[in-house]
Design an enzyme around this catalytic site. Structure first.
Site, PDB file in Angstrom:
ATOM      1  N   LYS A   7       0.822  -1.331  -0.131  1.00 36.80           N
ATOM      2  CA  LYS A   7      -0.030   0.040  -0.057  1.00 36.80           C
ATOM      3  C   LYS A   7       0.916   1.318   0.180  1.00 36.80           C
ATOM      4  CE  LYS A   7      -0.316  -0.398   5.075  1.00 36.80           C
ATOM      5  NZ  LYS A   7      -1.070  -0.798   6.217  1.00 36.80           N
ATOM      6  N   ARG A  55     -10.779  -0.243  15.084  1.00 38.15           N
ATOM      7  CA  ARG A  55     -10.468   0.782  14.049  1.00 38.15           C
ATOM      8  C   ARG A  55     -11.149   0.262  12.712  1.00 38.15           C
ATOM      9  NH1 ARG A  55      -4.427   1.108  11.655  1.00 38.15           N
ATOM     10  NH2 ARG A  55      -5.175  -0.807  10.838  1.00 38.15           N
ATOM     11  N   TYR A  93      15.936  30.284   8.672  1.00 37.32           N
ATOM     12  CA  TYR A  93      14.555  30.691   9.123  1.00 37.32           C
ATOM     13  C   TYR A  93      14.655  30.835  10.548  1.00 37.32           C
ATOM     14  CZ  TYR A  93      12.454  30.212   4.514  1.00 37.32           C
ATOM     15  OH  TYR A  93      12.050  30.521   3.224  1.00 37.32           O
ATOM     16  N   MET A 153      12.189  24.265   2.779  1.00 41.85           N
ATOM     17  CA  MET A 153      11.463  23.543   1.663  1.00 41.85           C
ATOM     18  C   MET A 153      12.322  22.520   0.938  1.00 41.85           C
ATOM     19  SD  MET A 153       8.462  24.514  -1.023  1.00 41.85           S
ATOM     20  CE  MET A 153       7.340  25.175   0.108  1.00 41.85           C
TER      21      MET A 153
HETATM   22  C1  LIG Z   1      -0.341  -1.718   6.882  1.00 43.04           C
HETATM   23  C2  LIG Z   1      -0.791  -3.068   7.279  1.00 43.04           C
HETATM   24  C3  LIG Z   1       0.045  -4.126   7.544  1.00 43.04           C
HETATM   25  C4  LIG Z   1       1.513  -3.821   7.386  1.00 43.04           C
HETATM   26  O1  LIG Z   1       2.127  -3.578   8.687  1.00 43.04           O
HETATM   27  P1  LIG Z   1       3.586  -3.266   9.014  1.00 43.04           P
HETATM   28  O2  LIG Z   1       3.779  -3.055  10.404  1.00 43.04           O
HETATM   29  O3  LIG Z   1       4.148  -2.411   7.996  1.00 43.04           O
HETATM   30  O4  LIG Z   1       4.201  -4.684   8.547  1.00 43.04           O
HETATM   31  C5  LIG Z   1      -0.483  -5.197   7.734  1.00 43.04           C
HETATM   32  N1  LIG Z   1      -1.955  -5.471   7.837  1.00 43.04           N
HETATM   33  C6  LIG Z   1      -2.805  -4.381   7.899  1.00 43.04           C
HETATM   34  C7  LIG Z   1      -4.192  -4.602   8.194  1.00 43.04           C
HETATM   35  C8  LIG Z   1      -2.051  -3.258   7.610  1.00 43.04           C
HETATM   36  O5  LIG Z   1      -3.106  -2.088   7.469  1.00 43.04           O
END
Ligand SMILES: *Cc1c(COP(=O)(O)O)cnc(C)c1O
Length: 350
Positions: free
Chosen positions: A37, A130, A248, A296
C-alpha cells in the site's frame, strides 16, 4: 530525470529480497504476503511488487481499490490481491479478481448479494477498534453459502511492544473468534507480529515495514537491511563568522568561525522539519549535525574541517544511518519517513 539532480533516492532491490527472505525464515511455514500500500511505502510499487513476485510472492495487500487496480496491471492475473479498505464497488472487484477484506456486517451482506466470483477475506477487530467486525458480531453473520471466504484476519495494536499485554489478549481473541471458520486460512501478524514468535504466524503473515528496511520494534534489527538510501548534494559552501545566524528564525548561531554547507534536499523532498535540530547526516564517512531549520528545498549542515565541494553528496538515510534512527531523531516512526519521501526526488533502482 532532471539534468543535475540535487537529491536522490537509491532503492536497493537486493536488500529488498534479502528482507523478504529473512521474513520467510522468521515466519516459518506461513505464507509471506507483502503489503505494498501507499506506493510500497513510498519506494515505488511499480518496481517493488514485480520484484517480490519474481522472488515468489503470490499474495499482496493494498489499502485502496485504486492501488489494487494499478497492482493488477503490474503483476498480471495470477497473484492474489487483497484490499484492506473493504468492499466498496463489487463489480470492480469481480472484473479484476480482487479480494475485499470485509470490515463490516453491511459489507458482508453486500458481498453475499453480489457475484459469487468475488472471493473475500473477513477482518475481525480483536482490539484495535479501527476496522473490522467485533468478535461478538461474528456469531451473527450468516453462512457464506456459495461465496468463498478465503482468509480471516485481525491486526495487532501493539505488536511493536513485545511485552504489551494486548498482544496475548488479541491472540487469544483471534483464536476464539476464528473457530467459527474451520478450514479458512488465518492471518494476524504484520512485521512486528512476525517477530513475536511462531504463535502469531498462523497461515499467512502481512509484512510491510520490515521489507522496506524498518526494524519490527522501531529499532534496527539484525535480520533487516536498509533499502532506501536518501542523499542530497551540496549546492553551496560558506564561511560563517562567530555570532552569525543561519536560516529561518535565525535559530542557529555560530559559536565560532565555521564552514557551512547548504544541501539540496528539504521538507518538500521528505526531510521532516522535525529532523532538526537533533538530526545528523553523513558526509565523507563523518557524522555531522544539522545547523538551523530544514527549509522546503534545502537544509544546512556544519562541514567545518571536511574536504568537501559544491558537488559532494551527503547521506541522510541509508547504510550510515538507519531508517529507525532517522525516525527517532525526527520524533516519528520509519513508516512516516518513508511514506513522506517527496515525489520530486528521483528514484534509482539497483
Ligand atoms: C499496513 C498494514 C500491515 C503492514 O504492517 P507493517 O507494520 O508495515 O508490517 C499489515 N496489516 C494491515 C491490516 C495493515 O493495515
Amino acid at each position: 530525470m532532471s539534468a543535475s539532480p540535487t537529491a536522490r533516492l537509491n532503492i536497493d532491490m537486493a536488500a529488498l529480497s534479502h528482507n523478504y527472505a529473512a521474513l520467510k525464515r522468521a515466519a516459518g511455514p506461513a505464507e509471506v504476503a507483502p503489503v505494498v500500500k501507499a506506493d510500497a511505502y513510498g519506494l515505488g510499487m511499480a518496481a517493488v511488487a514485480p520484484h517480490l513476485a519474481r522472488h515468489g510472492a503470490r499474495t499482496f495487500f493494498v489499502a485502496r481499490l485504486a492501488e489494487a487496480l494499478t497492482l493488477r496491471t503490474l503483476v498480471g492475473n495470477d497473484p492474489v490481491i487483497y484490499v484492506l479498505d473493504g468492499l466498496t464497488d463489487p463489480p470492480a472487484f469481480a472484473a479484476q479478481r480482487l479480494r475485499p477484506v470485509i470490515n463490516t456486517r453491511v459489507q458482508y451482506q453486500l458481498w453475499l448479494q453480489g457475484s459469487a466470483n468475488v472471493v473475500a477475506a473477513l477482518h475481525i477487530d480483536t482490539g484495535m477498534n479501527r476496522l473490522g467486525i467485533r468478535p461478538d458480531e461474528v456469531a451473527a453473520l450468516p453462512d457464506a453459502g456459495e461465496h468463498k471466504l478465503a482468509l480471516v484476519i485481525s491486526h495487532l495494536a501493539c505488536g511493536d511492544e513485545p511485552n504489551h499485554p494486548l498482544n496475548a489478549q488479541q491472540l487469544r481473541d483471534f483464536r476464539a473468534s476464528t473457530a467459527r471458520f474451520p478450514g479458512v486460512a488465518r492471518s494476524l501478524a504484520n512485521s512486528p507480529g512476525i517477530y513475536l514468535g511462531p504463535d502469531y504466524a498462523f497461515d499467512l503473515v502481512r509484512p510491510g515495514i520490515c521489507l522496506y528496511g524498518g526494524g519490527p520494534f522501531g529499532i534496527p534489527h539484525p535480520d533487516i537491511q536498509p533499502v532506501a538510501h536518501l542523499s542530497g548534494r551540496i549546492l553551496q559552501l560558506r564561511e560563517l563568522k562567530a555570532g552569525e545566524s543561519v536560516g529561518y528564525g535565525a535559530t542557529f548561531v555560530a559559536k565560532r568561525d565555521m564552514t557551512l554547507a547548504t544541501v539540496g534536499l528539504g521538507y518538500a523532498d521528505g526531510l521532516l522539519r522535525s529532523f532538526a535540530p537533533s538530526g545528523f547526516v553523513t558526509i565523507k564517512g563523518e557524522r555531522r549535525p544539522l545547523a538551523g531549520r530544514v527549509s522546503m528545498d534545502v537544509f544546512t549542515v556544519d562541514v567545518t574541517g571536511l574536504h568537501v565541494s559544491d558537488s559532494t553528496w551527503v547521506e541522510i538515510l541509508g547504510s550510515s544511518q538507519n531508517l529507525d534512527d532517522v525516525a527517532t531523531a525526527a520524533g516519528t516512526i520509519g513508516y512516516e519517513i518513508l511514506t513522506r519521501l517527496g515525489a520530486r526526488v528521483p528514484r534509482h533502482y539497483a
